[in-house]
Write a protein that holds these residues in place. Structure first.
Motif, short mmCIF file in Angstrom:
data_model
loop_
_atom_site.label_atom_id
_atom_site.label_comp_id
_atom_site.label_asym_id
_atom_site.label_seq_id
_atom_site.Cartn_x
_atom_site.Cartn_y
_atom_site.Cartn_z
N CYS A 95 34.74 53.11 51.76
CA CYS A 95 35.65 52.17 51.10
C CYS A 95 35.23 50.76 51.50
O CYS A 95 35.05 50.49 52.68
N SER A 96 35.08 49.89 50.53
CA SER A 96 34.66 48.53 50.84
C SER A 96 35.53 47.52 50.10
O SER A 96 36.11 47.81 49.05
N GLN A 97 35.57 46.32 50.68
CA GLN A 97 36.39 45.24 50.15
C GLN A 97 35.64 43.93 50.38
O GLN A 97 35.13 43.70 51.47
N ASN A 98 35.58 43.10 49.35
CA ASN A 98 34.95 41.79 49.54
C ASN A 98 35.80 40.94 50.47
O ASN A 98 37.02 40.98 50.43
N MET A 99 35.14 40.19 51.35
CA MET A 99 35.84 39.25 52.23
C MET A 99 35.65 37.83 51.73
O MET A 99 36.55 37.01 51.85
N THR A 100 34.48 37.56 51.19
CA THR A 100 34.18 36.23 50.67
C THR A 100 34.79 36.10 49.28
O THR A 100 34.76 37.03 48.49
N TRP A 101 35.34 34.95 49.01
CA TRP A 101 35.97 34.64 47.73
C TRP A 101 37.18 35.54 47.44
O TRP A 101 37.61 35.68 46.30
N SER A 102 37.74 36.15 48.49
CA SER A 102 38.85 37.09 48.30
C SER A 102 40.12 36.40 47.81
O SER A 102 41.01 37.07 47.30
N GLU A 103 40.21 35.08 47.93
CA GLU A 103 41.37 34.38 47.39
C GLU A 103 41.25 34.19 45.88
O GLU A 103 42.23 33.89 45.20
N LEU A 104 40.04 34.42 45.33
CA LEU A 104 39.82 34.28 43.89
C LEU A 104 39.70 35.62 43.17
O LEU A 104 40.12 35.76 42.02
N ILE A 105 39.07 36.58 43.87
CA ILE A 105 38.84 37.88 43.24
C ILE A 105 38.85 38.97 44.31
O ILE A 105 38.36 38.76 45.42
N SER A 106 39.42 40.09 43.97
CA SER A 106 39.45 41.25 44.87
C SER A 106 38.60 42.35 44.25
O SER A 106 38.82 42.74 43.11
N LEU A 133 42.33 36.86 41.04
CA LEU A 133 43.56 36.39 41.67
C LEU A 133 43.87 34.94 41.36
O LEU A 133 44.89 34.43 41.78
N CYS A 134 42.95 34.29 40.65
CA CYS A 134 43.18 32.88 40.35
C CYS A 134 44.37 32.74 39.43
O CYS A 134 44.61 33.54 38.54
N GLY A 135 45.16 31.72 39.68
CA GLY A 135 46.32 31.47 38.83
C GLY A 135 45.87 30.92 37.48
O GLY A 135 44.70 30.67 37.24
N GLY A 136 46.79 30.75 36.62
CA GLY A 136 46.45 30.12 35.34
C GLY A 136 46.50 31.09 34.19
O GLY A 136 47.22 32.07 34.21
N TRP A 137 45.73 30.78 33.21
CA TRP A 137 45.75 31.52 31.96
C TRP A 137 45.20 32.93 32.10
O TRP A 137 44.18 33.17 32.74
N GLN A 138 45.88 33.83 31.44
CA GLN A 138 45.47 35.23 31.47
C GLN A 138 44.08 35.40 30.85
O GLN A 138 43.30 36.24 31.28
N LYS A 139 43.78 34.57 29.87
CA LYS A 139 42.48 34.65 29.20
C LYS A 139 41.34 34.38 30.19
O LYS A 139 40.31 35.04 30.16
N ILE A 140 41.52 33.41 31.09
CA ILE A 140 40.51 33.10 32.10
C ILE A 140 40.38 34.27 33.08
O ILE A 140 39.27 34.69 33.42
N LYS A 141 41.52 34.80 33.54
CA LYS A 141 41.50 35.94 34.46
C LYS A 141 40.78 37.13 33.82
O LYS A 141 39.95 37.78 34.46
N ASN A 142 41.10 37.40 32.54
CA ASN A 142 40.46 38.51 31.84
C ASN A 142 38.95 38.31 31.76
O ASN A 142 38.18 39.25 31.96
N GLY A 143 38.53 37.08 31.47
CA GLY A 143 37.10 36.77 31.38
C GLY A 143 36.39 36.99 32.71
O GLY A 143 35.29 37.56 32.75
N ILE A 144 37.01 36.54 33.79
CA ILE A 144 36.42 36.73 35.12
C ILE A 144 36.31 38.21 35.45
O ILE A 144 35.28 38.69 35.93
#
Length: 190
Positions: A95-106, A133-144
Protein backbone atom coordinates in the motif's frame (compact mmCIF):
# COMPACT_ATOMS: atom_id res chain seq x y z
CA UNK A 1 -12.31 10.91 -7.27
CA UNK A 2 -11.03 8.60 -10.01
CA UNK A 3 -10.23 4.90 -9.74
CA UNK A 4 -7.74 2.76 -11.61
CA UNK A 5 -7.51 -1.01 -11.55
CA UNK A 6 -5.59 -3.61 -13.45
CA UNK A 7 -5.05 -7.36 -13.26
CA UNK A 8 -2.13 -9.10 -14.92
CA UNK A 9 -0.69 -12.60 -14.71
CA UNK A 10 3.07 -13.08 -14.69
CA UNK A 11 4.58 -16.30 -16.09
CA UNK A 12 6.66 -16.65 -12.94
CA UNK A 13 6.00 -18.45 -9.67
CA UNK A 14 4.87 -16.61 -6.57
CA UNK A 15 8.25 -17.41 -4.97
CA UNK A 16 10.07 -15.71 -7.85
CA UNK A 17 7.76 -12.69 -7.93
CA UNK A 18 7.70 -12.15 -4.17
CA UNK A 19 11.51 -12.37 -4.03
CA UNK A 20 12.10 -10.11 -7.04
CA UNK A 21 9.61 -7.55 -5.75
CA UNK A 22 12.42 -6.18 -3.57
CA UNK A 23 14.60 -5.57 -6.66
CA UNK A 24 12.04 -3.98 -8.95
CA UNK A 25 13.80 -0.60 -8.73
CA UNK A 26 17.22 -2.06 -9.51
CA UNK A 27 19.60 -0.57 -12.12
CA UNK A 28 18.73 -3.13 -14.82
CA UNK A 29 15.06 -2.08 -14.74
CA UNK A 30 15.20 0.57 -17.46
CA UNK A 31 11.58 1.52 -16.69
CA UNK A 32 12.40 2.71 -13.16
CA UNK A 33 15.08 5.30 -13.90
CA UNK A 34 12.84 7.92 -12.26
CA UNK A 35 13.40 6.23 -8.87
CA UNK A 36 16.27 8.04 -7.15
CA UNK A 37 16.28 6.18 -3.83
CA UNK A 38 14.46 3.51 -1.86
CA UNK A 39 14.99 3.75 1.88
CA UNK A 40 13.78 1.08 4.27
CA UNK A 41 12.37 2.83 7.34
CA UNK A 42 11.42 -0.26 9.33
CA UNK A 43 11.01 -4.00 8.97
CA UNK A 44 9.39 -6.36 11.46
CA UNK A 45 8.20 -9.94 11.57
CA UNK A 46 5.07 -10.64 13.58
CA UNK A 47 5.93 -13.66 15.77
CA UNK A 48 2.34 -14.95 15.73
CA UNK A 49 1.25 -14.44 12.13
CA UNK A 50 4.75 -14.60 10.58
CA UNK A 51 3.83 -11.64 8.37
CA UNK A 52 6.79 -9.50 7.34
CA UNK A 53 5.89 -5.79 7.49
CA UNK A 54 8.17 -3.28 5.76
CA UNK A 55 7.93 0.50 5.56
CA UNK A 56 9.82 2.25 2.78
CA UNK A 57 10.27 5.77 1.49
CA UNK A 58 10.61 5.95 -2.29
CA UNK A 59 12.09 9.13 -3.79
CA UNK A 60 11.31 9.82 -7.45
CA UNK A 61 12.18 12.42 -10.05
CA UNK A 62 8.98 13.51 -11.77
CA UNK A 63 8.78 14.21 -15.46
CA UNK A 64 6.50 17.21 -15.61
CA UNK A 65 6.30 20.39 -17.67
CA UNK A 66 8.53 23.21 -16.41
CA UNK A 67 5.57 25.39 -15.38
CA UNK A 68 4.17 22.53 -13.27
CA UNK A 69 7.55 22.00 -11.58
CA UNK A 70 7.80 25.69 -10.73
CA UNK A 71 4.21 25.74 -9.41
CA UNK A 72 4.75 22.62 -7.31
CA UNK A 73 8.21 23.62 -6.10
CA UNK A 74 10.43 21.10 -7.85
CA UNK A 75 10.52 17.79 -9.59
CA UNK A 76 11.29 15.41 -6.72
CA UNK A 77 8.51 13.53 -4.99
CA UNK A 78 8.28 11.03 -2.16
CA UNK A 79 6.01 8.05 -1.71
CA UNK A 80 5.43 6.19 1.56
CA UNK A 81 4.94 2.43 1.13
CA UNK A 82 3.95 -0.29 3.59
CA UNK A 83 4.17 -3.89 2.45
CA UNK A 84 3.06 -7.15 4.02
CA UNK A 85 4.48 -10.52 3.01
CA UNK A 86 2.26 -13.35 4.24
CA UNK A 87 4.03 -16.65 3.60
CA UNK A 88 1.11 -18.70 4.97
CA UNK A 89 -1.44 -17.13 2.61
CA UNK A 90 1.24 -16.73 -0.10
CA UNK A 91 0.31 -13.11 -0.62
CA UNK A 92 2.27 -9.86 -0.89
CA UNK A 93 0.28 -6.68 -0.30
CA UNK A 94 1.81 -3.24 -0.86
CA UNK A 95 0.00 0.00 0.00
CA UNK A 96 1.47 3.35 -0.96
CA UNK A 97 0.54 6.99 -0.57
CA UNK A 98 2.08 10.10 -2.07
CA UNK A 99 3.67 12.43 0.48
CA UNK A 100 4.70 15.19 -1.90
CA UNK A 101 1.94 17.47 -3.16
CA UNK A 102 -0.47 15.64 -0.83
CA UNK A 103 -2.28 18.92 -0.09
CA UNK A 104 -3.22 19.09 -3.81
CA UNK A 105 -3.74 15.47 -4.77
CA UNK A 106 -4.03 12.15 -2.98
CA UNK A 107 -2.82 9.00 -4.74
CA UNK A 108 -3.41 5.78 -2.82
CA UNK A 109 -2.18 2.64 -4.51
CA UNK A 110 -2.60 -1.02 -3.58
CA UNK A 111 -0.74 -3.90 -5.19
CA UNK A 112 -1.32 -7.59 -4.45
CA UNK A 113 0.72 -10.56 -5.70
CA UNK A 114 -0.78 -14.03 -5.20
CA UNK A 115 -0.39 -17.42 -6.85
CA UNK A 116 -2.19 -17.80 -10.15
CA UNK A 117 -4.68 -20.47 -11.10
CA UNK A 118 -1.90 -22.53 -12.71
CA UNK A 119 1.44 -23.56 -11.21
CA UNK A 120 4.27 -21.18 -12.11
CA UNK A 121 1.95 -18.19 -12.54
CA UNK A 122 1.37 -15.18 -10.29
CA UNK A 123 -1.58 -12.80 -10.34
CA UNK A 124 -0.76 -9.11 -10.02
CA UNK A 125 -3.64 -6.86 -8.96
CA UNK A 126 -3.11 -3.11 -8.92
CA UNK A 127 -5.57 -0.43 -7.91
CA UNK A 128 -5.38 3.28 -7.19
CA UNK A 129 -7.67 5.96 -5.86
CA UNK A 130 -6.83 9.47 -7.04
CA UNK A 131 -8.47 12.52 -5.48
CA UNK A 132 -7.75 16.13 -6.39
CA UNK A 133 -7.91 18.11 -3.15
CA UNK A 134 -7.57 21.59 -4.56
CA UNK A 135 -10.53 23.81 -3.87
CA UNK A 136 -12.43 25.56 -6.58
CA UNK A 137 -14.30 24.45 -9.61
CA UNK A 138 -15.28 20.85 -10.02
CA UNK A 139 -14.25 21.05 -13.68
CA UNK A 140 -10.63 21.78 -12.68
CA UNK A 141 -10.63 18.96 -10.10
CA UNK A 142 -12.05 16.56 -12.70
CA UNK A 143 -9.38 17.58 -15.21
CA UNK A 144 -6.57 17.03 -12.69
CA UNK A 145 -7.97 13.63 -11.70
CA UNK A 146 -8.47 12.51 -15.30
CA UNK A 147 -4.95 13.59 -16.26
CA UNK A 148 -3.52 11.84 -13.19
CA UNK A 149 -5.37 8.57 -13.83
CA UNK A 150 -4.17 8.49 -17.45
CA UNK A 151 -0.61 9.18 -16.34
CA UNK A 152 -0.93 6.47 -13.68
CA UNK A 153 -2.20 4.03 -16.33
CA UNK A 154 0.81 4.76 -18.58
CA UNK A 155 3.28 4.44 -15.70
CA UNK A 156 1.65 1.20 -14.53
CA UNK A 157 2.18 -0.36 -17.97
CA UNK A 158 5.85 0.73 -17.94
CA UNK A 159 6.22 -0.60 -14.41
CA UNK A 160 4.91 -4.06 -15.39
CA UNK A 161 7.23 -4.09 -18.40
CA UNK A 162 10.23 -3.20 -16.25
CA UNK A 163 9.34 -5.78 -13.61
CA UNK A 164 9.07 -8.46 -16.33
CA UNK A 165 12.69 -7.63 -17.23
CA UNK A 166 13.78 -7.90 -13.58
CA UNK A 167 12.01 -11.27 -13.33
CA UNK A 168 13.64 -12.58 -16.53
CA UNK A 169 17.15 -11.58 -15.46
CA UNK A 170 16.62 -12.92 -11.94
CA UNK A 171 15.40 -16.26 -13.30
CA UNK A 172 18.65 -16.59 -15.25
CA UNK A 173 20.73 -15.71 -12.18
CA UNK A 174 18.82 -18.16 -9.96
CA UNK A 175 19.19 -20.91 -12.57
CA UNK A 176 22.96 -20.33 -12.70
CA UNK A 177 23.18 -20.42 -8.91
CA UNK A 178 21.17 -23.66 -8.72
CA UNK A 179 23.37 -25.25 -11.39
CA UNK A 180 26.56 -24.17 -9.61
CA UNK A 181 25.25 -25.55 -6.29
CA UNK A 182 24.27 -28.82 -7.98
CA UNK A 183 27.75 -29.18 -9.47
CA UNK A 184 29.42 -28.41 -6.16
CA UNK A 185 27.23 -30.96 -4.41
CA UNK A 186 28.10 -33.61 -7.01
CA UNK A 187 31.80 -32.77 -6.62
CA UNK A 188 31.55 -33.36 -2.90
CA UNK A 189 30.13 -36.86 -3.48
CA UNK A 190 32.99 -37.99 -5.69
Amino acid sequence: MRLFSSIHEFDYSWDEVSTCNWQKYCPWNDQSTHVIAVDTLSRSLDPQTHILRTERLITCKQNAPKWVKSFLGGDTSMVYEVSYVDLTARKVTMCSQNMTWSELISVQEKVVYRPGSQPGKTVFEQSAKIIALCGGWQKIKNGIEEFSVERFRQNAAKGREGFERVLAISREVFAEQRERARREKQGMRL
